[in-house]
Design an enzyme around this catalytic site. Sequence first.
Site, PDB file in Angstrom:
ATOM      1  N   HIS A  83       0.865  -1.179   0.000  1.00 26.28           N
ATOM      2  CA  HIS A  83       0.000   0.000   0.000  1.00 26.28           C
ATOM      3  C   HIS A  83       0.904   1.231   0.000  1.00 26.28           C
ATOM      4  CE1 HIS A  83      -3.928  -1.829   1.667  1.00 26.28           C
ATOM      5  NE2 HIS A  83      -3.156  -2.812   1.265  1.00 26.28           N
ATOM      6  N   GLU A 108      -9.329 -15.812   8.948  1.00 28.24           N
ATOM      7  CA  GLU A 108     -10.316 -16.623   9.662  1.00 28.24           C
ATOM      8  C   GLU A 108      -9.843 -18.061   9.839  1.00 28.24           C
ATOM      9  OE1 GLU A 108     -10.991 -14.865   6.822  1.00 28.24           O
ATOM     10  OE2 GLU A 108     -11.606 -13.197   8.114  1.00 28.24           O
ATOM     11  N   SER A 134     -11.869  -4.814   6.115  1.00 27.80           N
ATOM     12  CA  SER A 134     -12.022  -3.367   5.879  1.00 27.80           C
ATOM     13  C   SER A 134     -13.428  -3.054   5.383  1.00 27.80           C
ATOM     14  CB  SER A 134     -10.996  -2.891   4.852  1.00 27.80           C
ATOM     15  OG  SER A 134     -11.301  -3.416   3.569  1.00 27.80           O
TER      16      SER A 134
HETATM   17  I1  8IG Z   1      -6.423  -9.902   0.769  1.00 30.22           I
HETATM   18  O1  8IG Z   1      -9.152 -14.446   3.437  1.00 30.22           O
HETATM   19  C1  8IG Z   1      -7.473 -10.800   2.151  1.00 30.22           C
HETATM   20  N1  8IG Z   1      -7.934 -10.117   3.171  1.00 30.22           N
HETATM   21  N2  8IG Z   1     -10.473 -11.582   6.734  1.00 30.22           N
HETATM   22  N3  8IG Z   1      -9.803 -13.042   5.066  1.00 30.22           N
HETATM   23  C2  8IG Z   1      -9.838 -11.796   5.607  1.00 30.22           C
HETATM   24  N4  8IG Z   1      -9.240 -10.767   5.051  1.00 30.22           N
HETATM   25  C3  8IG Z   1      -8.594 -10.981   3.907  1.00 30.22           C
HETATM   26  C4  8IG Z   1      -8.520 -12.218   3.301  1.00 30.22           C
HETATM   27  C5  8IG Z   1      -9.162 -13.323   3.915  1.00 30.22           C
HETATM   28  N5  8IG Z   1      -7.801 -12.079   2.184  1.00 30.22           N
END
Ligand code: 8IG
Length: 283
Positions: free
Chosen positions: A78, A201, A220
């Site tokens: 980012h 997760e 987000s």
């Molecule tokens: I890029 O698989 C990204 N951001 N929570 N789970 C969650 N956030 C993410 C994931 C994901 N991949």
Amino acid sequence: MTYSSTDLLDLRDPSVDPLAVADAAAAVIARRTGTTRHDVALVLGSGWGQTAELIGPTLTTIDNADVPGFARAAVAGHSGVMRSVAIGDTGRCALVYGTRTHYYEGRGVRSVVHAVRTAAASGCTTIVLTNGCGGLNPAWTPGTPVLIRDHLNLTAASPIEGANFVDLTDLYSPRLRALARDVDPGLDEGVYVQFRGPHYETPAEVRMAKILGGDLVGMSTTLEAIAARQSGLEVLGISLVTNLAAGISDQPLSHAEVLEAGQAAAGRCGRLLAAVVARIGVT
Ligand code: 8IG
């Protein structure tokens, strides 16, 4: 209350008014860009970093650190800058944020939504919120963009302070989703589930998200969308599925995979964003 750009503005200080900080930020952006008004704001999430080039030429680049209330980028891939971008030859301008503050950074909800409030204070009437996320639908291979139709906010937080009962029906604008599908008819839609993170997760949490009606899991967007609605902005949300959610495939999750999927999808996502932004506000 109005603040000068030299005031030390701590969004975590309860005596500080977050909308006044957004006004102070907008004033700095107006001065640095020489543009009193931006029309559309974009927040570029994971995997979306290179997509803004196709919108139009960058007129001004501003370090986030120079703008009241903004923090430095905390995520690899980012960029800690915002850009003022000419939208083709329409005479309109986009305010493009190269990064966002995530809730998991622990800087408070006000920091998470500060860019959204600054966009509204800068005159924007539309915001495009993008993110990288995990997908629950095995047909969404890494690099697939999906429109956000609705969300589940599992952070137990809200950006709204006080007794303001904001209506979130149609939070993700049906008009803008139709416009996006007009540009890219193959786009699917889904329900985005925001977990706090920063861990991904467990497979059981992904199954829970599915049972609850979720299609996409990420860290987000929902808090920003709520703040955008409160500010009167029309919201378009687009997720880039960068990985299958945990347990959906037998692959381990990694941030490198996220960046790779972004590279692979940059063409399609860039064309989509550019065409949508060119048509937003054209009646
Ligand atoms: I890029 O698989 C990204 N951001 N929570 N789970 C969650 N956030 C993410 C994931 C994901 N991949």
